[in-house]
Design an enzyme around this catalytic site. Structure first.
Site, PDB file in Angstrom:
ATOM      1  N   GLY A  30       0.819  -1.211   0.000  1.00 10.54           N
ATOM      2  CA  GLY A  30       0.000   0.000   0.000  1.00 10.54           C
ATOM      3  C   GLY A  30       0.847   1.253   0.000  1.00 10.54           C
ATOM      4  N   VAL A  31       1.949   1.211  -0.733  1.00  6.95           N
ATOM      5  CA  VAL A  31       2.928   2.298  -0.662  1.00  6.95           C
ATOM      6  C   VAL A  31       2.465   3.573  -1.362  1.00  6.95           C
ATOM      7  CG1 VAL A  31       4.858   0.713  -0.447  1.00  6.95           C
ATOM      8  CG2 VAL A  31       4.137   1.442  -2.722  1.00  6.95           C
ATOM      9  N   LYS A  32       1.396   3.496  -2.149  1.00  2.41           N
ATOM     10  CA  LYS A  32       0.930   4.697  -2.840  1.00  2.41           C
ATOM     11  C   LYS A  32       0.019   5.552  -1.966  1.00  2.41           C
ATOM     12  CE  LYS A  32       1.429   2.545  -7.392  1.00  2.41           C
ATOM     13  NZ  LYS A  32       0.759   2.124  -8.647  1.00  2.41           N
ATOM     14  N   GLY A  33      -0.395   5.016  -0.834  1.00  2.00           N
ATOM     15  CA  GLY A  33      -1.175   5.798   0.115  1.00  2.00           C
ATOM     16  C   GLY A  33      -0.266   6.636   0.994  1.00  2.00           C
ATOM     17  N   THR A  66     -10.977   3.009  15.056  1.00  2.00           N
ATOM     18  CA  THR A  66     -10.552   3.399  16.399  1.00  2.00           C
ATOM     19  C   THR A  66     -11.749   3.724  17.279  1.00  2.00           C
ATOM     20  OG1 THR A  66      -8.485   4.291  15.515  1.00  2.00           O
ATOM     21  CG2 THR A  66      -9.143   5.027  17.710  1.00  2.00           C
ATOM     22  N   ALA A  76      -4.351  -3.569  14.024  1.00  2.00           N
ATOM     23  CA  ALA A  76      -4.416  -2.416  14.919  1.00  2.00           C
ATOM     24  C   ALA A  76      -5.384  -1.374  14.363  1.00  2.00           C
ATOM     25  CB  ALA A  76      -3.033  -1.797  15.100  1.00  2.00           C
ATOM     26  N   THR A  92      -8.735  -1.269   7.555  1.00  2.00           N
ATOM     27  CA  THR A  92      -9.963  -1.392   8.338  1.00  2.00           C
ATOM     28  C   THR A  92     -10.961  -2.325   7.645  1.00  2.00           C
ATOM     29  OG1 THR A  92     -10.841   0.589   7.251  1.00  2.00           O
ATOM     30  CG2 THR A  92      -9.665   0.904   9.328  1.00  2.00           C
ATOM     31  N   LYS A 114     -11.715   9.987   4.112  1.00  2.32           N
ATOM     32  CA  LYS A 114     -11.821   8.706   4.808  1.00  2.32           C
ATOM     33  C   LYS A 114     -13.088   7.989   4.358  1.00  2.32           C
ATOM     34  CE  LYS A 114     -11.652   6.619   9.430  1.00  2.32           C
ATOM     35  NZ  LYS A 114     -10.628   5.652   8.998  1.00  2.32           N
ATOM     36  N   HIS A 132     -12.354  13.235  11.261  1.00  7.81           N
ATOM     37  CA  HIS A 132     -11.353  12.887  10.266  1.00  7.81           C
ATOM     38  C   HIS A 132     -11.493  13.746   9.010  1.00  7.81           C
ATOM     39  CE1 HIS A 132     -10.862   9.235  12.716  1.00  7.81           C
ATOM     40  NE2 HIS A 132      -9.710   9.069  12.089  1.00  7.81           N
TER      41      HIS A 132
END
EC number: 1.17.1.8
Length: 250
Positions: free
Chosen positions: A10-13, A146, A105, A80, A139, A135
């Site tokens: 998910g490196v583009k986020g 959380t 988490a 999530t 999102k 937020h």
């Protein structure tokens, strides 16, 4: 001492790109793979990744974790969208790979985890408690993972203490006016330009209120928790839900 071989999915986020920088800066870690949409998961096995930091989407996370568990790659998951059915399926996979660990988490911010803990401790001492999460408007889920987890911990603490149901005389209300009901705890979601990730827990009793609030002002606030998770998950087989289990808060 050999370095921990870590991959990031998910490196583009925004959080994914921040995680790449954090892993590269960690003296005890080596970034062996950085995968975005369309990249092959086989790269994880080919590069000898020991831990995958999974920061993708609810649509992708199950396939990614299936691959990781089958190949004995530990995972630290910030994605999530977890349901009881999904958790049960993941536990089934882990049963076939008993030495593999997965940490899920809802929040990697140490401050956010402590906020959840403080709210859990305080909840039995107050008649009323509600959660407000705030937020950025990009999102995709509401309420946040959380906030949902916070409400669940609050409800559990109140049940164990034998707390009475919360007082609320509302008879008529517009749809959604009282927020989402999570185990009897109202949870409200705000989406506003200019925000990143914020949460407050409002507790009330006769003649007093208590507010427990946390603010993440930059994605870097999540990195210490991600790195901690990567270090600990390799020695914690099975499923761990919540970073608090790695913080020795008890």
């Amino acid at each position: 001492m050999s370095k921990l071989r870590v991959a990031v999915l998910g490196v583009k986020g925004r959080i994914g790109s921040e995680a790449v920088r954090a892993v590269e800066a960690a003296e005890d870690m080596e970034l062996v793979a950085a995968l975005g949409r369309g990249d092959k998961l086989e790269t994880l096995a080919d590069t000898g990744a020991q831990v995958a930091v999974e920061l993708t989407t609810p649509a992708s996370v199950m396939g990614n974790l299936d691959f990781c568990v089958r190949h004995g790659i530990h995972a630290v998951v910030g994605t999530t969208g977890w349901t009881d059915d999904r958790l049960a399926q993941l536990k089934g996979w882990l049963a076939q790979s008993p030495e593999t660990g997965v940490l899920i988490a809802p929040n990697f911010s140490i401050g956010a985890v402590l906020t959840m803990k403080f709210a859990q401790l305080a909840a039995p001492y107050f008649e009323s408690v509600e959660v407000v999460e705030l937020h950025h408007p990009n999102k995709v889920d509401a309420p946040s993972g959380t906030a949902t987890r916070t409400a669940q911990l609050i409800a559990e603490a109140r049940r164990k203490a034998g707390s009475a149901p919360q007082p609320d005389a509302t008879v008529t209300a517009l749809d959604g006016a009282r927020g989402a009901n999570v185990d009897g705890v109202p949870v409200h979601a705000v989406r506003l330009r200019g925000l990143l990730a914020h949460q407050e827990v409002l507790l009330g009793a006769e003649g007093e209120t208590l507010t427990v609030r946390h603010d993440s002002l930059h994605h870097s606030s999540f990195m210490p928790g991600i790195l901690l998770g990567a270090r600990r998950v390799v020695t914690t087989p099975g499923l761990t839900f919540g970073l608090e289990h790695f913080l020795d808060l008890n």
